[in-house]
Design a protein around this motif. Structure first.
Motif, PDB file in Angstrom:
ATOM      1  N   ILE A   8      54.879 -31.941  58.633  1.00 19.77           N
ATOM      2  CA  ILE A   8      55.929 -32.739  57.996  1.00 19.77           C
ATOM      3  C   ILE A   8      57.191 -31.882  57.940  1.00 19.77           C
ATOM      4  CG2 ILE A   8      55.263 -31.989  55.661  1.00 19.77           C
ATOM      5  CD1 ILE A   8      56.118 -34.747  54.616  1.00 19.77           C
ATOM      6  N   THR A   9      58.331 -32.522  57.980  1.00 19.88           N
ATOM      7  CA  THR A   9      59.599 -31.830  57.762  1.00 19.88           C
ATOM      8  C   THR A   9      60.177 -32.300  56.441  1.00 19.88           C
ATOM      9  OG1 THR A   9      60.064 -31.551  60.119  1.00 19.88           O
ATOM     10  CG2 THR A   9      61.940 -31.452  58.623  1.00 19.88           C
ATOM     11  N   ILE A  10      60.502 -31.353  55.565  1.00 22.38           N
ATOM     12  CA  ILE A  10      61.099 -31.694  54.271  1.00 22.38           C
ATOM     13  C   ILE A  10      62.529 -31.159  54.268  1.00 22.38           C
ATOM     14  CG2 ILE A  10      58.876 -31.762  53.094  1.00 22.38           C
ATOM     15  CD1 ILE A  10      59.512 -29.030  51.892  1.00 22.38           C
ATOM     16  N   GLY A  11      63.489 -32.058  54.216  1.00 23.41           N
ATOM     17  CA  GLY A  11      64.872 -31.633  54.344  1.00 23.41           C
ATOM     18  C   GLY A  11      65.086 -30.946  55.677  1.00 23.41           C
ATOM     19  N   ASP A  12      65.524 -29.691  55.620  1.00 27.35           N
ATOM     20  CA  ASP A  12      65.761 -28.913  56.838  1.00 27.35           C
ATOM     21  C   ASP A  12      64.610 -27.959  57.150  1.00 27.35           C
ATOM     22  OD1 ASP A  12      68.250 -30.116  57.023  1.00 27.35           O
ATOM     23  OD2 ASP A  12      69.269 -28.505  55.917  1.00 27.35           O
ATOM     24  N   ILE A  13      63.454 -28.155  56.494  1.00 30.55           N
ATOM     25  CA  ILE A  13      62.363 -27.186  56.606  1.00 30.55           C
ATOM     26  C   ILE A  13      61.145 -27.826  57.275  1.00 30.55           C
ATOM     27  CG2 ILE A  13      60.976 -25.486  55.367  1.00 30.55           C
ATOM     28  CD1 ILE A  13      62.903 -25.854  52.975  1.00 30.55           C
ATOM     29  N   PRO A  14      60.817 -27.453  58.511  1.00 28.43           N
ATOM     30  CA  PRO A  14      59.604 -27.976  59.171  1.00 28.43           C
ATOM     31  C   PRO A  14      58.364 -27.244  58.659  1.00 28.43           C
ATOM     32  CG  PRO A  14      60.743 -26.484  60.649  1.00 28.43           C
ATOM     33  CD  PRO A  14      61.594 -26.567  59.406  1.00 28.43           C
ATOM     34  N   LEU A  15      57.319 -28.000  58.360  1.00 26.07           N
ATOM     35  CA  LEU A  15      56.091 -27.424  57.811  1.00 26.07           C
ATOM     36  C   LEU A  15      54.911 -27.763  58.710  1.00 26.07           C
ATOM     37  CD1 LEU A  15      56.516 -28.419  54.049  1.00 26.07           C
ATOM     38  CD2 LEU A  15      57.383 -26.380  55.213  1.00 26.07           C
ATOM     39  N   ALA A  16      53.970 -26.847  58.813  1.00 29.67           N
ATOM     40  CA  ALA A  16      52.807 -27.031  59.681  1.00 29.67           C
ATOM     41  C   ALA A  16      51.765 -27.951  59.067  1.00 29.67           C
ATOM     42  CB  ALA A  16      52.174 -25.680  59.992  1.00 29.67           C
ATOM     43  N   ASN A  17      51.741 -28.070  57.746  1.00 27.04           N
ATOM     44  CA  ASN A  17      50.778 -28.937  57.068  1.00 27.04           C
ATOM     45  C   ASN A  17      51.344 -29.341  55.715  1.00 27.04           C
ATOM     46  OD1 ASN A  17      49.829 -26.882  55.020  1.00 27.04           O
ATOM     47  ND2 ASN A  17      49.144 -25.854  56.887  1.00 27.04           N
ATOM     48  N   ARG A  18      50.595 -30.130  54.979  1.00 26.41           N
ATOM     49  CA  ARG A  18      51.076 -30.701  53.724  1.00 26.41           C
ATOM     50  C   ARG A  18      50.466 -30.033  52.498  1.00 26.41           C
ATOM     51  NH1 ARG A  18      53.094 -36.407  54.854  1.00 26.41           N
ATOM     52  NH2 ARG A  18      53.384 -36.383  57.110  1.00 26.41           N
TER      53      ARG A  18
END
Length: 375
Positions: A8-18
């Motif tokens: 998931i991407t939150i704002g400007d930050i891409p994340l590998a998992n939740r």
């Protein structure tokens, strides 16, 4: 169906998992400087989609516990830079939780032994953590605070802006989380139990929320909205936090946050570290209405839930759309490989409570990953 392990991407930050690692105060940063053990500790847990650091003071005045890290000195920022560089090298994403404790402090921790500051001169029925001359830690009653003068408030707001800019620009964090929860300064302004002011920062909900919105706007200026989140705890009694009618108060707050384009809202459901069904006031808190108030006002930030989640409950929250990420706190202490353990349904280790606060490597970086334990 959305799962814990989807990106998931939150704002400007891409994340590998939740999976988020919730902030966990460990009191292992003498002189407010995170050291080599902090580098190891966070890097061990870099598989989490989002690491949220232990609460970190924006100023010396904002410190309320011994040996917690800071964001206001060159040595502190350099220490954090080693942490963020290592986490990034391991493929992780990390934000720092920005903290001003307000009245939850002790005069021995304040500049010049001064009284802690608060919206009003009301002593909290709570404790803080001190370290004696012999290096041993102990919990002590918080000191009596003094009420902030009106002309002091802009300076604290500026401390938030400066710390946010330094966190992203100098310390290398992917973003920041504003600590607006658990009875600390922002929360103290919000709640009528700790805010008896009669000026523009007290009385009505609009006035009590004024400080929060000024801080949020300043932090956005320092770090950019897409790298800013905030933590809220609408009903927790932590640190003597109380408001008789939290529903309209916190719905007003999230409606105002919706217009500011934050990356995420991080919500503690129920009592911090306690019952999820805990409430304040005469009526149970309506969590669905709380989130709906944010979304209906145009809020697009990720919704992070927290408090006592296990894998099954977390999966249900994601699959139902009730949450976008789930934060785990205490399980991350004794399980540096928590993401893999959740993925494979492996047993979870329990933390040693005797080593929770203060000390060195023991109970901090020496918990084995499952493969190490099996070997």
């Amino acid at each position: 169906m959305t799962t814990l392990f989807d990106p998931i991407t939150i704002g400007d930050i891409p994340l590998a998992n939740r999976i988020a690692m919730a902030p966990l105060t460990r009191n292992r940063s003498p002189n407010a400087v995170p050291g080599p053990f902090a580098v190891e500790y966070y890097t061990q847990r870099a598989a989490a989609g989002l690491l949220i650091t232990e609460a970190t003071a924006i100023s010396h005045q904002g410190q309320g516990y011994a040996d917690v890290p800071g964001l206001y000195g060159a040595d502190q920022l350099a220490g954090w830079r080693k942490v963020t560089d290592s986490v990034h090298a391991a493929g992780g994403r990390i934000v720092t939780q920005m903290w001003h404790v307000g009245r939850i402090s002790h005069d021995s921790l304040q500049p010049g032994g001064a009284k802690p500051v608060a919206p009003s001169a009301i002593r909290a029925k709570s404790k803080t953590y001190l370290v004696g001359a012999d290096g041993s830690g102990t919990f002590a009653e918080t000191s009596e605070p003094r009420a902030l003068e009106l002309d002091e408030i802009p300076g604290i707001v500026e401390d938030y802006r400066r710390a946010a800019k330094a966190a992203v620009g100098e310390a290398g964090f992917d973003g920041v989380e504003i600590h607006g929860a658990n009875g600390y300064l922002i929360d103290q302004f919000l709640r009528s139990g700790s805010n008896h002011r009669t000026d523009a920062y007290g009385g009505s909900i609009e006035n009590r929320a004024r400080f929060l919105f000024e801080v949020v706007d300043a932090v956005i200026e320092g770090a950019g909205a897409g790298r800013v989140g905030i933590r809220l705890s609408p009903v927790t009694p932590a640190n003597d936090a109380f408001d008789p009618d939290p529903q309209p108060l916190f719905e007003y707050v999230v409606k105002g946050l919706a217009a500011r384009g934050l990356a995420f809202i991080h919500v503690i459901e129920g009592a911090t570290g306690g019952a999820r069904d805990f409430t304040q006031g005469d009526q149970a808190f309506d969590w669905d209405a709380f989130k709906a108030a944010y979304r209906d006002a145009g809020g697009t930030g990720a919704w992070i839930v927290n408090n006592g989640y296990d894998k099954a409950l977390a999966q249900e929250a994601l699959a139902s759309g009730r949450a976008d990420l789930v934060a785990f706190g205490r399980p991350f202490i004794a399980n540096p490989d928590l993401v893999e353990r959740l993925r494979r349904d492996l047993p979870l280790a329990e933390p040693d409570r005797a080593t929770m606060y203060g000390g060195g490597a023991r109970g901090y970086v020496d918990y084995p990953a499952w493969s190490d334990k099996a070997a």
